[in-house]
Design an enzyme around this catalytic site. Structure first.
Site, PDB file in Angstrom:
ATOM      1  N   HIS A   5     -21.866  13.002  22.310  1.00 39.58           N
ATOM      2  CA  HIS A   5     -21.014  11.832  22.059  1.00 39.58           C
ATOM      3  C   HIS A   5     -19.787  11.795  22.975  1.00 39.58           C
ATOM      4  O   HIS A   5     -18.816  11.095  22.684  1.00 39.58           O
ATOM      5  CB  HIS A   5     -20.551  11.790  20.593  1.00 39.58           C
ATOM      6  CG  HIS A   5     -21.662  11.816  19.599  1.00 39.58           C
ATOM      7  ND1 HIS A   5     -21.445  11.666  18.242  1.00 39.58           N
ATOM      8  CD2 HIS A   5     -23.010  11.967  19.746  1.00 39.58           C
ATOM      9  CE1 HIS A   5     -22.606  11.744  17.595  1.00 39.58           C
ATOM     10  NE2 HIS A   5     -23.565  11.925  18.502  1.00 39.58           N
ATOM     11  N   HIS A  57     -34.642  13.423  17.890  1.00 39.44           N
ATOM     12  CA  HIS A  57     -34.444  11.977  17.813  1.00 39.44           C
ATOM     13  C   HIS A  57     -34.391  11.369  19.207  1.00 39.44           C
ATOM     14  O   HIS A  57     -33.948  12.004  20.171  1.00 39.44           O
ATOM     15  CB  HIS A  57     -33.192  11.631  17.005  1.00 39.44           C
ATOM     16  CG  HIS A  57     -31.902  12.163  17.551  1.00 39.44           C
ATOM     17  ND1 HIS A  57     -31.153  11.491  18.503  1.00 39.44           N
ATOM     18  CD2 HIS A  57     -31.205  13.288  17.267  1.00 39.44           C
ATOM     19  CE1 HIS A  57     -30.057  12.180  18.774  1.00 39.44           C
ATOM     20  NE2 HIS A  57     -30.059  13.280  18.042  1.00 39.44           N
ATOM     21  N   ASP A  78     -27.848  15.469  23.840  1.00 45.06           N
ATOM     22  CA  ASP A  78     -28.057  14.945  22.481  1.00 45.06           C
ATOM     23  C   ASP A  78     -28.900  13.677  22.515  1.00 45.06           C
ATOM     24  O   ASP A  78     -28.353  12.590  22.471  1.00 45.06           O
ATOM     25  CB  ASP A  78     -26.700  14.692  21.837  1.00 45.06           C
ATOM     26  CG  ASP A  78     -26.791  14.285  20.387  1.00 45.06           C
ATOM     27  OD1 ASP A  78     -27.827  14.562  19.754  1.00 45.06           O
ATOM     28  OD2 ASP A  78     -25.822  13.695  19.879  1.00 45.06           O
ATOM     29  N   ASP A  97     -32.841   8.402  19.947  1.00 43.49           N
ATOM     30  CA  ASP A  97     -31.710   7.496  20.163  1.00 43.49           C
ATOM     31  C   ASP A  97     -30.469   8.248  20.617  1.00 43.49           C
ATOM     32  O   ASP A  97     -30.358   9.469  20.471  1.00 43.49           O
ATOM     33  CB  ASP A  97     -31.403   6.696  18.892  1.00 43.49           C
ATOM     34  CG  ASP A  97     -31.104   7.582  17.693  1.00 43.49           C
ATOM     35  OD1 ASP A  97     -31.782   8.615  17.530  1.00 43.49           O
ATOM     36  OD2 ASP A  97     -30.183   7.256  16.912  1.00 43.49           O
ATOM     37  N   GLU A 113     -31.763  19.897  18.353  1.00 41.61           N
ATOM     38  CA  GLU A 113     -30.389  19.450  18.600  1.00 41.61           C
ATOM     39  C   GLU A 113     -29.653  20.475  19.465  1.00 41.61           C
ATOM     40  O   GLU A 113     -29.999  21.663  19.475  1.00 41.61           O
ATOM     41  CB  GLU A 113     -29.646  19.276  17.274  1.00 41.61           C
ATOM     42  CG  GLU A 113     -30.122  18.118  16.421  1.00 41.61           C
ATOM     43  CD  GLU A 113     -29.487  16.792  16.827  1.00 41.61           C
ATOM     44  OE1 GLU A 113     -28.795  16.741  17.864  1.00 41.61           O
ATOM     45  OE2 GLU A 113     -29.698  15.802  16.100  1.00 41.61           O
ATOM     46  N   GLU A 139     -31.306   8.318  14.321  1.00 43.95           N
ATOM     47  CA  GLU A 139     -30.587   9.492  13.807  1.00 43.95           C
ATOM     48  C   GLU A 139     -29.088   9.287  13.861  1.00 43.95           C
ATOM     49  O   GLU A 139     -28.349   9.752  12.981  1.00 43.95           O
ATOM     50  CB  GLU A 139     -30.980  10.741  14.619  1.00 43.95           C
ATOM     51  CG  GLU A 139     -30.457  12.052  14.059  1.00 43.95           C
ATOM     52  CD  GLU A 139     -29.075  12.452  14.587  1.00 43.95           C
ATOM     53  OE1 GLU A 139     -28.485  13.403  14.051  1.00 43.95           O
ATOM     54  OE2 GLU A 139     -28.583  11.799  15.541  1.00 43.95           O
ATOM     55  N   GLU A 140     -28.616   8.599  14.904  1.00 43.87           N
ATOM     56  CA  GLU A 140     -27.174   8.479  15.117  1.00 43.87           C
ATOM     57  C   GLU A 140     -26.496   7.510  14.145  1.00 43.87           C
ATOM     58  O   GLU A 140     -25.267   7.430  14.123  1.00 43.87           O
ATOM     59  CB  GLU A 140     -26.897   8.039  16.561  1.00 43.87           C
ATOM     60  CG  GLU A 140     -27.375   9.016  17.631  1.00 43.87           C
ATOM     61  CD  GLU A 140     -26.583  10.316  17.668  1.00 43.87           C
ATOM     62  OE1 GLU A 140     -25.705  10.500  16.802  1.00 43.87           O
ATOM     63  OE2 GLU A 140     -26.847  11.148  18.551  1.00 43.87           O
TER      64      GLU A 140
END
EC number: 3.5.1.16
Length: 383
Positions: A355, A80, A112, A82, A169, A144-145
């Protein structure tokens, strides 16, 4: 044309410098168009056919599919584009400037998972994609997030059917073949307000919710007893009561009460079955108080996923890495890609950095990740 491809670290730097935050809050949400166009240019330079796909229902978000090779089957490498938002006060570095220090690459998306695309491009820079015997696909998704809208839309509309897929990932290069799903649900009870001095003149939503929660707890115990998967550390589906809001004053009969909860189903459990079990558990409350209880999704649900442990992809990757596949509790886009072909989750960096403020990827992952991508492409696209 490949001479135009920047060095690995400059590709990485450009990806990190291009913001592509996904957020449910509109003020924070950003388009990924600039990042997609950047990737499209680089993969075109490598000889890939590039398709940019608008994702319906998003705020100007796009998927990218880069394709090379002929025939059926082949390999899909996916990720992903984003990132999550960042807390400016907790970062000690600029999130959008790639910074190398003490064996770590810092920046928002380093682990990530924007960095995975830098690894793919670098591994393929000396490859003549015209010589591939089977297709090689690169998929870059949106959102995705938040909603996973990009992977959902792609899986529902694409015609490609690779032999297998790897989603990059951050797993510390530990291959993951299964994870639980996620259902985020609200239960709302509407009462009738009134003065607390005369309870009979109203309907107290908190009291109705008390009844509902008791029945949800019975469901939680039932899920634990009925469903089991020994591969997981927590080997049963979990149900968590996350937040509860109701009422506005101690001397008023509560007119509305809302519970937010989540269920993390095991692979193989269908979302429809779980929704049916929840509705069945709360049916006595609904029947006693018609029209006062509603159940709805807070976010689009994500099913559990599992790649067969005896699949060729599992065997090849375990042999290349000398690592057995594992399972995890967090969610990825794998359930959607798995509808196209057997899928593993495998990439550089640690999920513990995802994150987090001062997100980083350790430079020790650079060489083995490049080698792994080269090896899996060779195995699935040249053999």
């Amino acid at each position: 044309m490949k001479m135009n491809l920047p060095p690995f670290i400059e590709i990485y730097r450009a990806l990190i410098a291009t913001p592509s935050i996904s957020a449910t809050e509109e003020a924070l949400d950003q388009s990924n168009e600039s990042l997609i166009n950047m990737l499209a240019g680089w993969f075109s330079d490598l000889g890939f056919k590039v398709e940019v796909q608008p994702v319906p229902g998003t705020r100007h978000k796009f998927n990218l599919l880069a394709s090379a090779g002929q025939g059926a089957g082949g390999l899909l490498l996916a990720g992903h584009t984003d990132t999550v938002p960042f807390d400016d006060g907790r970062w000690t570095r600029d999130p959008f400037t790639l910074t190398e220090h003490d064996g770590k690459l810092y920046g928002l998306g380093t682990a990530d998972m924007k960095g995975f695309f830098a690894f793919i491009l670098d591994a393929l820079r000396d490859v003549d994609v015209k010589t591939l015997k089977k297709p090689l696909y690169i998929l870059a998704t949106a959102d995705e997030e938040t909603s996973m809208a990009g992977a959902r839309y792609f899986s529902e509309n694409t015609a490609i059917r690779p032999d297998c897929a790897i989603i990059g990932e951050p797993t510390s290069l530990q291959p993951i073949r299964a994870h639980k799903g996620h259902i985020s649900t609200a239960v709302r009870v509407l009462g009738q307000s009134g003065h607390s001095s005369d309870p009979a003149r109203g309907v107290n939503a908190i009291e109705l919710m008390h009844d509902a929660i008791g029945r949800i707890m019975v469901l939680r115990d039932s899920l634990k007893e009925r469903f089991h998967h020994d591969s997981f550390t927590v080997p049963y589906p979990t149900l968590n009561l996350g937040s509860l809001h109701g009422g506005d004053a101690s001397n008023r009969i509560c007119a509305c009460c809302e519970l937010h909860m989540d269920i993390r189903p095991l692979p193989g459990m269908t979302l429809d079955d779980l929704n049916g079990l929840l509705s069945e558990a709360l049916a006595p409350v609904s029947e006693r108080w018609p029209g006062r209880l509603t159940i709805f999704d807070l976010h689009p649900p994500i099913p559990g996923y599992e790649c067969p442990p005896d699949h060729q992809l599992v065997q090849v990757v375990e042999k290349l890495l000398g690592e057995k596949t594992d399972v995890v509790n967090y969610c990825t886009e794998a359930p959607f890609i798995q509808t196209l072909c057997p899928t593993l989750v495998l990439g550089p960096g640690s999920i513990n950095q995802a994150h987090q403020p001062d997100e980083y990827l350790e430079t020790r992952f650079i060489k083995p990740t490049r080698e792994l991508i080269t090896q899996v492409v060779h195995h699935f696209c040249w053999h």
